[in-house]
Design an enzyme around this catalytic site. Structure first.
Site, mmCIF file in Angstrom:
data_model
loop_
_atom_site.group_PDB
_atom_site.id
_atom_site.type_symbol
_atom_site.label_atom_id
_atom_site.label_comp_id
_atom_site.label_asym_id
_atom_site.label_seq_id
_atom_site.Cartn_x
_atom_site.Cartn_y
_atom_site.Cartn_z
ATOM 1 N N HIS A 111 7.408 -34.412 -12.268
ATOM 2 C CA HIS A 111 6.937 -35.672 -11.693
ATOM 3 C C HIS A 111 6.518 -35.551 -10.230
ATOM 4 O O HIS A 111 6.110 -36.550 -9.635
ATOM 5 C CB HIS A 111 8.025 -36.734 -11.834
ATOM 6 C CG HIS A 111 8.491 -36.924 -13.238
ATOM 7 N ND1 HIS A 111 7.683 -37.437 -14.230
ATOM 8 C CD2 HIS A 111 9.680 -36.633 -13.848
ATOM 9 C CE1 HIS A 111 8.355 -37.475 -15.376
ATOM 10 N NE2 HIS A 111 9.564 -36.994 -15.163
ATOM 11 N N GLY A 159 8.790 -41.852 -17.537
ATOM 12 C CA GLY A 159 8.685 -42.863 -18.586
ATOM 13 C C GLY A 159 9.504 -44.099 -18.261
ATOM 14 O O GLY A 159 9.078 -45.229 -18.526
#
Length: 287
Positions: free
Chosen positions: A194, A212
């Site tokens: 990320h 998510g």
């Protein structure tokens, strides 16, 4: 390699005690995009210590037992895991600061077949450490793509419903921040996927992807904004399926269909690519 059903179903988790501060509460809210307009007084209570409110989806980062499936003793092919669904029920408001206890267990282990993988449902109940009040129940459905074919299986949880084919009753578009993943990772998840462009490219993505659960938080924001008038106590539950990744800076468009008894079906698309990223969503809103 097939899952050992008895081993996983009876996996033992230690209680997780976690203290959090008002600063943690405000960081979480900022990381999912609240108060991008600092003059919007309806969002200010989530990022300002005066009458501070905890955004309900913060339950995602409290009392978390860690990436236990990476433990070699579990025998799970962790590099092929996919976070399939997230389900949360909100029982009582979280205090603006305090300590919680997360108690986790494996509620379901479902064999989809040797060529189809398996589903493992981890349930976490989050309690107020001060009085043992149950604050939230979190269910994470993990798709173990390389670990099916073990035979013994639980019945799957009730499937999440597909959204109606009719036009939505409400649409809420919320931009994600270009640096959203850099902020969100400070809550709990430091996965370099990320943040590190090289790691993202190795995983097949052109750039780092948004967590998510950050996307989940943005969708929760859309529903709390549109249907709860920013009263977090009106959100009873929110369940959804992860369908595709989001890139930081993209705009999340949440489409909502109101049903009976406070039910709301929803899905979320990315405006820039016209792709569904959260599907089969259903939430409960109190009057």
């Amino acid at each position: 390699m097939a899952i050992d059903y008895d081993l996983i179903k009876n996996w033992q988790f230690a209680d997780v005690r976690q203290a959090y501060t008002e600063k943690d509460v405000m960081l979480y809210a900022l990381s999912i995009g609240l108060a991008q307009d600092p003059l919007d007084e309806s969002q200010l209570p989530f990022v300002y210590e005066a009458n501070l409110k905890v955004f309900p989806s913060m339950a995602a980062v409290l009392g978390y037992p860690g990436f236990w499936m990476k433990d070699p003793k579990a025998g799970i092919t962790w590099v092929k895991l996919v976070h399939g669904e997230q389900r949360m029920a909100f029982h009582q408001p979280f205090p603006a600061s305090g300590e919680v206890i997360g108690r986790s267990r494996i509620s379901h282990v479902i064999d989809k077949g040797a060529d189809k993988g398996a589903l493992v449902v981890t349930e976490r109940k989050i309690y107020n450490a001060a009085n043992e009040d149950l604050l939230a129940t979190v269910q994470q459905v993990t798709f173990c793509r390389a670990d099916g074919g073990f035979g013994t299986s639980d019945e799957a949880p009730e499937a999440l419903p597909k959204v109606p084919s009719t036009p939505p009753d409400h649409v809420c578009a919320l931009p994600t921040l270009p640096n959203a993943a850099l902020l969100y990772r400070l809550n709990a998840d430091l996965n370099p996927l990320h943040v590190d462009p090289a790691v993202a490219r190795q995983a097949g993505y052109p750039q780092p992807i948004l967590h998510g659960l950050c996307t989940y938080g943005v969708a929760t924001h859309a529903i709390v904004k549109t249907l709860c008038a920013y009263d977090p106590n009106r959100l009873a539950y929110l369940n959804t399926r992860f369908s595709a990744p989001v890139y930081p800076g993209e705009t999340l468009v949440v489409e909502m269909w109101q049903g009976q008894a406070g039910t709301v079906q929803f899905q979320a698309k990315v405006a820039e690519r016209d792709i569904v990223v959260l599907s089969n969503g259903i939430a409960g809103v109190k009057a």
